[in-house]
Design an enzyme around this catalytic site. Structure first.
Site, PDB file in Angstrom:
ATOM      1  N   LYS A  12       0.816  -1.221   0.000  1.00 53.38           N
ATOM      2  CA  LYS A  12       0.000   0.000   0.000  1.00 53.38           C
ATOM      3  C   LYS A  12       0.849   1.269   0.000  1.00 53.38           C
ATOM      4  CE  LYS A  12      -2.244  -1.224   3.761  1.00 53.38           C
ATOM      5  NZ  LYS A  12      -1.879  -2.636   3.935  1.00 53.38           N
ATOM      6  N   THR A  13       1.830   1.320   0.900  1.00 56.27           N
ATOM      7  CA  THR A  13       2.630   2.536   1.028  1.00 56.27           C
ATOM      8  C   THR A  13       3.401   2.821  -0.255  1.00 56.27           C
ATOM      9  OG1 THR A  13       2.845   2.270   3.418  1.00 56.27           O
ATOM     10  CG2 THR A  13       4.490   3.638   2.330  1.00 56.27           C
ATOM     11  N   GLU A  39      -3.654   5.978   1.457  1.00 56.56           N
ATOM     12  CA  GLU A  39      -3.444   4.593   1.833  1.00 56.56           C
ATOM     13  C   GLU A  39      -4.631   4.143   2.681  1.00 56.56           C
ATOM     14  OE1 GLU A  39      -0.061   2.069   4.310  1.00 56.56           O
ATOM     15  OE2 GLU A  39       0.520   3.869   3.186  1.00 56.56           O
TER      16      GLU A  39
END
Length: 468
Positions: free
Chosen positions: A120-121, A164
């Site tokens: 995600k990051t 995110e």
């Protein structure tokens, strides 16, 4: 806009130095809110927030909550017995979950929410950097710093907001994005999810929140993501774009060719080949970049321009971040803490390292994760030439009887890995420096404070080199 927006003109953040919380505090400060907060310790992030005008106290105490606080912002990591939270409840100050605050900040913007068990990051960062490179000035909230402390969030003048979306506590159910990315779907966060069925149900709820006429960008390669895609196939007002090497992918990855710490990626898009460069190594990161590409296209960003802009992304702190080199040894930091992430990062580093040895110091994260996934973690460590395993970083959890890092060490050794335990955190840098020889790569791996060891390892390597 979320009702929480009305409570955010003077928010007080408990745990303001955290990756997610600090980003929201920064955006609110830029938007003119009177931000205050507390954290357990001083950090570069805390200093960056103070420089922006936020009043940040170190330590948690009831008196830290200012008289004019309009709300208390908390994450799921904040316990009910926190003195500031208890004081806020006594005083009748509204308590706002971090996810509600983020949902309020996204209100009125064209939102892209990036979800998945892993990646995600990185994917959020890729989108933020590439869209900014194109002059679109997006707002963004990321779970890690791009470079300097405080670079995990930005209040932009553009219409796009990239965020995110965290599934760990189901908080991603609060968002209603125009575009959602789901990179993968696996069982994790065992304290909150008892089975894969619960995971699927949670992700289905998230997909159900995508705006009518919006787009879901989802992996065509990951088994869990494919299962999820089949489950949500009946929704007629949702455009589904699949991404991956699978032959039936909407955006098909034809090749990923490594060149040291970069990769050349070629995708098949609308019947035409589109090549571009990703300035981070490994197939895992290439797939993240293609998901970012598909999401940007869904918002109308020209494919060729976005593909070129993705090459401007050079990484995010703690995601295979080069910390330095000493005595011919490179030290790299990895946030990987789930077996899938560990495997992906180690495979990427092995590919980039060629014939060089890869040494790992790994810090397990959470007792519950170690209890459930110790065998898989041990298997991942077989990709290293040698590894040292530290004690478990507890984060928000209490110890579980019988669950220690020895479970991982034993699993790795059974799988044939050269792995040993190190119970003295302070002794780890010297131990890694003694193991390393010129040409090696040392990886500090885990989601806890293992990240602080990189500089110490470099100091020991430099000292050894001087003595030699």
């Amino acid at each position: 806009m979320n009702d929480a927006a009305h409570d955010l003109h003077a928010p007080h953040f408990i745990g303001i130095g955290g990756a997610g919380m600090s980003g929201l505090a920064k955006i609110l400060a830029v938007r003119g809110a009177k931000v205050s907060g507390s954290d357990s310790k001083e950090s570069d992030t805390v200093l960056a927030l103070r420089a922006m005008g936020a009043a940040v106290q170190v330590g948690h105490a009831a008196e830290n909550v200012p008289d004019g606080a309009s709300s208390i912002v908390v994450s799921s990591a904040i316990r009910e017995d926190n003195p500031e939270l208890a004081a806020a409840r006594l005083r009748g100050i509204p308590v706002v979950h971090r996810s509600d605050a983020l949902a309020a900040l996204m209100g009125g913007r064209r939102a892209i929410a990036v979800a998945g068990t892993h990646g995600k990051t990185t994917t959020t960062s890729m989108l933020a950097v590439s869209l900014a490179t194109l002059g679109l000035d997006p707002s963004y909230a990321i779970g890690g710093d791009l470079d300097a402390p405080g670079s995990n969030a930005h209040h932009g003048a553009g219409e796009i907001f990239v965020a995110e979306a965290d599934e760990s506590d189901r908080s991603f159910h609060k968002y209603a994005p125009e575009v959602a990315i789901i990179l993968n779907v696996e069982l994790d966060h065992h304290a909150n999810y008892a089975s894969m069925e619960e995971i699927y149900e949670s992700f289905e709820t998230f997909v159900g929140r995508v705006q009518s006429g919006g787009t879901l960008v989802v992996s065509a390669d990951h088994p869990g993501a494919r299962e999820l895609t089949a489950r949500v196939a009946g929704r007629d007002d949702l455009r589904v774009v699949t991404v991956g090497a699978a032959e039936d992918a909407t955006v098909r990855i034809l090749s990923v060719v490594a060149h040291g710490m970069t990769s050349e990626v070629t995708v098949l898009l609308d019947g035409a080949e589109l090549p571009f460069t990703v300035s981070v190594p490994g197939r895992h990161y290439a797939h993240n970049a293609v998901s970012a590409l598909a999401a940007g296209i869904a918002l109308g960003v020209p494919a060729e321009q976005l593909a070129q802009a993705l090459g401007s992304y050079t990484g995010v702190r703690r995601r295979l971040q080069l910390k330095g080199e000493a005595a011919g040894v490179q030290v790299i930091d990895s946030y990987a803490h789930h077996p899938t992430e560990m495997t992906a990062d180690l495979e990427a580093i092995r590919e980039a390292a060629g014939s060089s040895r890869v040494l790992v110091v790994f810090q397990p994260h959470l007792f519950s994760r170690t209890q459930q996934l110790s065998e898989e973690m041990g298997q991942a460590l077989t990709l290293a030439d040698a590894s040292v395993v530290l004690d478990i970083y507890p984060a928000r959890e209490d110890p579980i009887p019988g669950v220690t890092s020895a479970l991982i060490v034993e699993a790795a050794q059974r799988a044939g890995a050269e792995t040993a335990a190190e119970h003295d955190f302070a002794a780890a840098p010297a131990r890694l420096a003694a193991l390393a020889r010129p040409g090696d790569l040392v990886l500090t791996m885990g989601a806890g404070d293992v990240t602080t060891l990189g500089e110490e390892i470099l100091k020991h390597l430099s000292s050894v080199a001087v003595q030699a």
